[in-house]
Write an enzyme that holds these catalytic residues in place. Structure first.
Site, PDB file in Angstrom:
ATOM      1  N   GLN A  38       0.783  -1.267   0.037  1.00 55.08           N
ATOM      2  CA  GLN A  38       0.138   0.010  -0.141  1.00 55.08           C
ATOM      3  C   GLN A  38       0.872   1.225  -0.108  1.00 55.08           C
ATOM      4  O   GLN A  38       0.231   2.355  -0.244  1.00 55.08           O
ATOM      5  CB  GLN A  38      -0.855   0.083   1.140  1.00 55.08           C
ATOM      6  CG  GLN A  38      -2.166  -0.957   1.090  1.00 55.08           C
ATOM      7  CD  GLN A  38      -3.039  -1.037   2.246  1.00 55.08           C
ATOM      8  OE1 GLN A  38      -2.623  -0.754   3.494  1.00 55.08           O
ATOM      9  NE2 GLN A  38      -4.085  -1.607   2.037  1.00 55.08           N
ATOM     10  N   ASN A  39       2.229   1.156  -0.095  1.00 49.89           N
ATOM     11  CA  ASN A  39       2.958   2.425   0.027  1.00 49.89           C
ATOM     12  C   ASN A  39       3.379   2.571  -1.427  1.00 49.89           C
ATOM     13  O   ASN A  39       3.487   1.696  -2.380  1.00 49.89           O
ATOM     14  CB  ASN A  39       4.661   2.082   0.668  1.00 49.89           C
ATOM     15  CG  ASN A  39       5.179   3.384   0.724  1.00 49.89           C
ATOM     16  OD1 ASN A  39       5.547   3.755  -0.215  1.00 49.89           O
ATOM     17  ND2 ASN A  39       5.684   3.661   1.925  1.00 49.89           N
ATOM     18  N   ASN A  40       3.122   4.009  -1.799  1.00 50.28           N
ATOM     19  CA  ASN A  40       3.034   4.232  -3.281  1.00 50.28           C
ATOM     20  C   ASN A  40       4.117   4.775  -3.868  1.00 50.28           C
ATOM     21  O   ASN A  40       4.426   5.036  -5.149  1.00 50.28           O
ATOM     22  CB  ASN A  40       2.046   5.681  -3.332  1.00 50.28           C
ATOM     23  CG  ASN A  40       0.588   5.158  -3.026  1.00 50.28           C
ATOM     24  OD1 ASN A  40       0.139   4.325  -3.540  1.00 50.28           O
ATOM     25  ND2 ASN A  40      -0.123   5.969  -2.431  1.00 50.28           N
ATOM     26  N   PHE A  41       5.282   4.482  -3.209  1.00 48.79           N
ATOM     27  CA  PHE A  41       6.656   4.909  -3.436  1.00 48.79           C
ATOM     28  C   PHE A  41       6.936   4.433  -5.023  1.00 48.79           C
ATOM     29  O   PHE A  41       7.310   5.069  -5.873  1.00 48.79           O
ATOM     30  CB  PHE A  41       7.853   4.600  -2.630  1.00 48.79           C
ATOM     31  CG  PHE A  41       9.231   5.108  -3.205  1.00 48.79           C
ATOM     32  CD1 PHE A  41       9.584   6.184  -3.041  1.00 48.79           C
ATOM     33  CD2 PHE A  41      10.117   3.981  -3.924  1.00 48.79           C
ATOM     34  CE1 PHE A  41      10.696   6.720  -3.705  1.00 48.79           C
ATOM     35  CE2 PHE A  41      11.402   4.299  -4.368  1.00 48.79           C
ATOM     36  CZ  PHE A  41      11.507   5.671  -4.103  1.00 48.79           C
ATOM     37  N   THR A 138       4.925   8.458   1.297  1.00 47.87           N
ATOM     38  CA  THR A 138       4.009   7.694   0.196  1.00 47.87           C
ATOM     39  C   THR A 138       3.503   6.661   1.254  1.00 47.87           C
ATOM     40  O   THR A 138       3.037   5.854   0.750  1.00 47.87           O
ATOM     41  CB  THR A 138       5.158   7.015  -0.791  1.00 47.87           C
ATOM     42  OG1 THR A 138       6.278   6.302   0.075  1.00 47.87           O
ATOM     43  CG2 THR A 138       5.955   8.259  -1.731  1.00 47.87           C
TER      44      THR A 138
END
Length: 160
Positions: A38-41, A138
């Site tokens: 779920q981290n958008n990095f 992020t």
């Protein structure tokens, strides 16, 4: 829980340094930067550089290296229960004096969130001038801004 950061992802020709604070639990389990799905990095990086998204970690690292981006964390070590930056205690910063001397082409430093920038300012004395940019985190914990809003700010990385 004692947490240790990863070695940097960097090449001799890196021009941009992106700094997080400290890997979260999922990242530490996977031994990968920004390992939480779920981290958008990584989604941001693939969009910014117009590449097809990949879950393969070697492909992800290669994307950064191809675009002259180094990735590291401000902190080398800390005590933390959970993954929130607000829970960090007894922190020790990485050695940026040595890192930046070894990577003289770096001209800009981007912080993945306010906390990364705050720890950097607290512990690091820069010997030369760099462009410094604080971007929205992020992390999935940063729900105050939409994906598109955060991505719009992160796109500055592709303009340097």
């Amino acid at each position: 829980m004692k947490s240790f950061s990863f070695a940097p992802i960097a090449t001799n020709d890196s021009e941009i340094l992106i700094l997080g604070t400290m890997p979260g639990i999922k990242s530490l389990e996977l031994n990968q930067y920004y390992g939480h799905n779920q981290n958008n990095f990584w989604k941001f990086m693939f969009v910014i550089f117009k590449e097809d998204f990949s879950y393969d970690y070697e492909t992800r690292k290669a994307l950064l290296q191809k675009n002259k981006i180094a990735l590291w964390d401000v902190l080398q070590y800390c005590d933390r229960v959970g993954s929130l930056d607000s829970a960090i205690k007894n922190e020790i910063a990485n050695d940026f004096e040595i890192f930046l001397k070894q990577h003289p082409n770096i001209k800009a430093i981007f912080f993945n969130g306010q906390k990364a920038h705050a720890f950097f300012k607290k512990y690091v004395q820069l010997q030369k001038t760099y462009q410094l940019h604080t971007l929205p985190s992020t992390s999935p914990a940063n729900a105050g801004k939409s994906f598109d809003s955060k991505l719009a700010e992160w796109k500055i990385i592709g303009t340097l």
